[in-house]
Motif scaffolding. Sequence first.
Motif, mmCIF file in Angstrom:
data_model
loop_
_atom_site.group_PDB
_atom_site.id
_atom_site.type_symbol
_atom_site.label_atom_id
_atom_site.label_comp_id
_atom_site.label_asym_id
_atom_site.label_seq_id
_atom_site.Cartn_x
_atom_site.Cartn_y
_atom_site.Cartn_z
ATOM 1 N N ALA A 1 0.829 -1.213 0.000
ATOM 2 C CA ALA A 1 0.000 0.000 0.000
ATOM 3 C C ALA A 1 0.860 1.259 0.000
ATOM 4 C CB ALA A 1 -0.925 -0.011 1.218
ATOM 5 N N THR A 2 2.003 1.211 0.659
ATOM 6 C CA THR A 2 2.863 2.391 0.766
ATOM 7 C C THR A 2 3.718 2.593 -0.471
ATOM 8 O OG1 THR A 2 2.972 2.168 3.170
ATOM 9 C CG2 THR A 2 4.700 3.479 2.117
ATOM 10 N N TYR A 3 4.316 1.510 -0.986
ATOM 11 C CA TYR A 3 5.336 1.650 -2.039
ATOM 12 C C TYR A 3 4.823 1.331 -3.433
ATOM 13 C CZ TYR A 3 8.404 2.103 1.947
ATOM 14 O OH TYR A 3 8.987 2.540 3.109
ATOM 15 N N ARG A 4 3.665 0.715 -3.536
ATOM 16 C CA ARG A 4 3.031 0.429 -4.824
ATOM 17 C C ARG A 4 3.981 -0.245 -5.818
ATOM 18 N NH1 ARG A 4 -2.596 0.891 -4.779
ATOM 19 N NH2 ARG A 4 -3.132 2.492 -3.246
ATOM 20 N N PRO A 5 4.556 -1.388 -5.438
ATOM 21 C CA PRO A 5 5.473 -2.074 -6.360
ATOM 22 C C PRO A 5 4.726 -2.661 -7.551
ATOM 23 C CG PRO A 5 4.985 -3.463 -4.492
ATOM 24 C CD PRO A 5 4.367 -2.131 -4.183
ATOM 25 N N LYS A 6 5.449 -2.859 -8.638
ATOM 26 C CA LYS A 6 4.866 -3.504 -9.817
ATOM 27 C C LYS A 6 4.812 -5.022 -9.650
ATOM 28 C CE LYS A 6 6.709 -0.014 -13.015
ATOM 29 N NZ LYS A 6 7.640 0.224 -14.148
ATOM 30 N N PHE A 7 5.752 -5.548 -8.854
ATOM 31 C CA PHE A 7 5.865 -6.993 -8.701
ATOM 32 C C PHE A 7 5.978 -7.341 -7.217
ATOM 33 C CE2 PHE A 7 8.259 -5.752 -12.575
ATOM 34 C CZ PHE A 7 7.344 -6.205 -13.520
ATOM 35 N N VAL A 8 5.383 -8.486 -6.849
ATOM 36 C CA VAL A 8 5.428 -8.973 -5.464
ATOM 37 C C VAL A 8 5.629 -10.477 -5.508
ATOM 38 C CG1 VAL A 8 4.120 -9.317 -3.335
ATOM 39 C CG2 VAL A 8 3.942 -7.149 -4.560
ATOM 40 N N ALA A 9 6.515 -10.971 -4.645
ATOM 41 C CA ALA A 9 6.715 -12.416 -4.519
ATOM 42 C C ALA A 9 6.489 -12.835 -3.072
ATOM 43 C CB ALA A 9 8.116 -12.814 -4.967
ATOM 44 N N ILE A 10 5.823 -13.968 -2.896
ATOM 45 C CA ILE A 10 5.621 -14.524 -1.557
ATOM 46 C C ILE A 10 6.158 -15.953 -1.540
ATOM 47 C CG2 ILE A 10 3.643 -13.067 -1.023
ATOM 48 C CD1 ILE A 10 1.830 -15.444 -1.668
ATOM 49 N N ALA A 11 6.431 -16.449 -0.336
ATOM 50 C CA ALA A 11 7.090 -17.743 -0.213
ATOM 51 C C ALA A 11 6.134 -18.915 -0.408
ATOM 52 C CB ALA A 11 7.767 -17.845 1.159
ATOM 53 N N ASP A 12 4.885 -18.755 0.010
ATOM 54 C CA ASP A 12 3.979 -19.903 0.089
ATOM 55 C C ASP A 12 2.646 -19.568 -0.576
ATOM 56 O OD1 ASP A 12 2.240 -22.000 0.979
ATOM 57 O OD2 ASP A 12 3.562 -22.346 2.695
ATOM 58 N N GLU A 13 2.223 -20.408 -1.495
ATOM 59 C CA GLU A 13 0.971 -20.157 -2.215
ATOM 60 C C GLU A 13 -0.249 -20.174 -1.297
ATOM 61 O OE1 GLU A 13 0.212 -24.763 -3.768
ATOM 62 O OE2 GLU A 13 0.569 -23.151 -5.204
ATOM 63 N N ARG A 14 -0.107 -20.766 -0.108
ATOM 64 C CA ARG A 14 -1.230 -20.777 0.828
ATOM 65 C C ARG A 14 -1.572 -19.378 1.325
ATOM 66 N NH1 ARG A 14 1.005 -25.128 5.037
ATOM 67 N NH2 ARG A 14 2.897 -23.938 4.512
ATOM 68 N N ASP A 15 -0.666 -18.427 1.141
ATOM 69 C CA ASP A 15 -0.901 -17.062 1.594
ATOM 70 C C ASP A 15 -1.507 -16.168 0.514
ATOM 71 O OD1 ASP A 15 0.124 -17.422 4.225
ATOM 72 O OD2 ASP A 15 2.163 -17.348 3.416
ATOM 73 N N LEU A 16 -1.767 -16.738 -0.658
ATOM 74 C CA LEU A 16 -2.303 -15.919 -1.750
ATOM 75 C C LEU A 16 -3.643 -15.290 -1.379
ATOM 76 C CD1 LEU A 16 -1.416 -18.130 -4.856
ATOM 77 C CD2 LEU A 16 -0.557 -15.824 -4.371
#
Length: 368
Positions: free
Chosen positions: A42-57
């Motif tokens: 919300a603060t930095y408005r990145p174009k891309f985001v990666a997370i470690a675990d698909e369960r958190d999608l």
Amino acid sequence: MIVLGSTGSIGVAALEIASAFSREVEALAAGRNISLLNQQIATYRPKFVAIADERDLGGLEARGARVFVGGDGICEMLEIASSSLVINAIVGFAGLKPSLHTQYCKKTLALANKESLVAGGWLLDTKAITPIDSEHFGLWYLHTNRAIRRLVITASGGAFRDTPIHAIKEQTKSSALKHPNWQMGQKITIDSASMMNKIFEILEAYWLFGYKEIEAFIERSSSVHALIEFVDGSTTAHFALPDMRLPIAYAIDPIKAAATAIIPPMDLSQILSIRFDPIGLDRYPLYGLKDMLLEDPKLGVIVNASNEQAIAHFLQDRIKFGALSEIVEQALSVFAPRLTELDSYHAIASLDAQVRAWCDELIQSRIS
């Protein structure tokens, strides 16, 4: 810029410096602290985001950012992103693959992930790495063309520096996580208590600067981060308050960092009370691995895997603190004779997995 490990203490500080330097944050990668990651998005408005675990999608609020998952997802994100600077603050062995891929993509690697060098320094272009650890930043800051006799880094002593030696083996995570000087993640705090953190940093210094003459001493205030002893008999020291924003700022923009008051200056009267104490093996048995690892740095794969796995069990209260050094030493005795060339990430990852599985079996047999 790209920040890997954005929700850890290094990642949070890197984003703070990025804002101060008006640096665009193109991509973020985080573990499982999704609530903080959502705030960062919300603060930095990145174009891309990666997370470690698909369960958190399901809990991720991407706000239009393209989402990637897992280690392979981070590598794909690195390929697509246009930013030239990557800060790798991922914790543990998981940081090695993104470090290798950052250099494969010809991006600048600003490295806070110790394990990249401990478990794969020979696969990286170490001369092209910008170090973020305070000790290696201090060495970089002091480095000159004069002939060097020895590199020296410092250690706080960790949570058990004043604990009676006979009581250390029975300590649990609640006491091991009480670092006297720094606010850090769980693993690095425990590594500080065992002195494994300093073993890792000595290996990092070897890969970054090319010297085997490296020593560490306990400096309780964490005000002196590194020293260089020169052949001519002189020694220089890097003094600064214990604040990781300083090396992070130099990694992001060295010109702005040099001209900006990143942290307050030290009260020079404090220097009068600074002392350097040797690291005793009775209190820190893992420090005894230093010379062996400097002679054969690839043993770092075994040491790192067994240490990470032992800490995972320690954090679940399945073993006591004294077992950490015992497990690492036993793993070395079993796997060091099997050490191969380890000339690829696949070979390193295969050995890492074998060591972890062996550690799990050993610990299970201990508690059964």
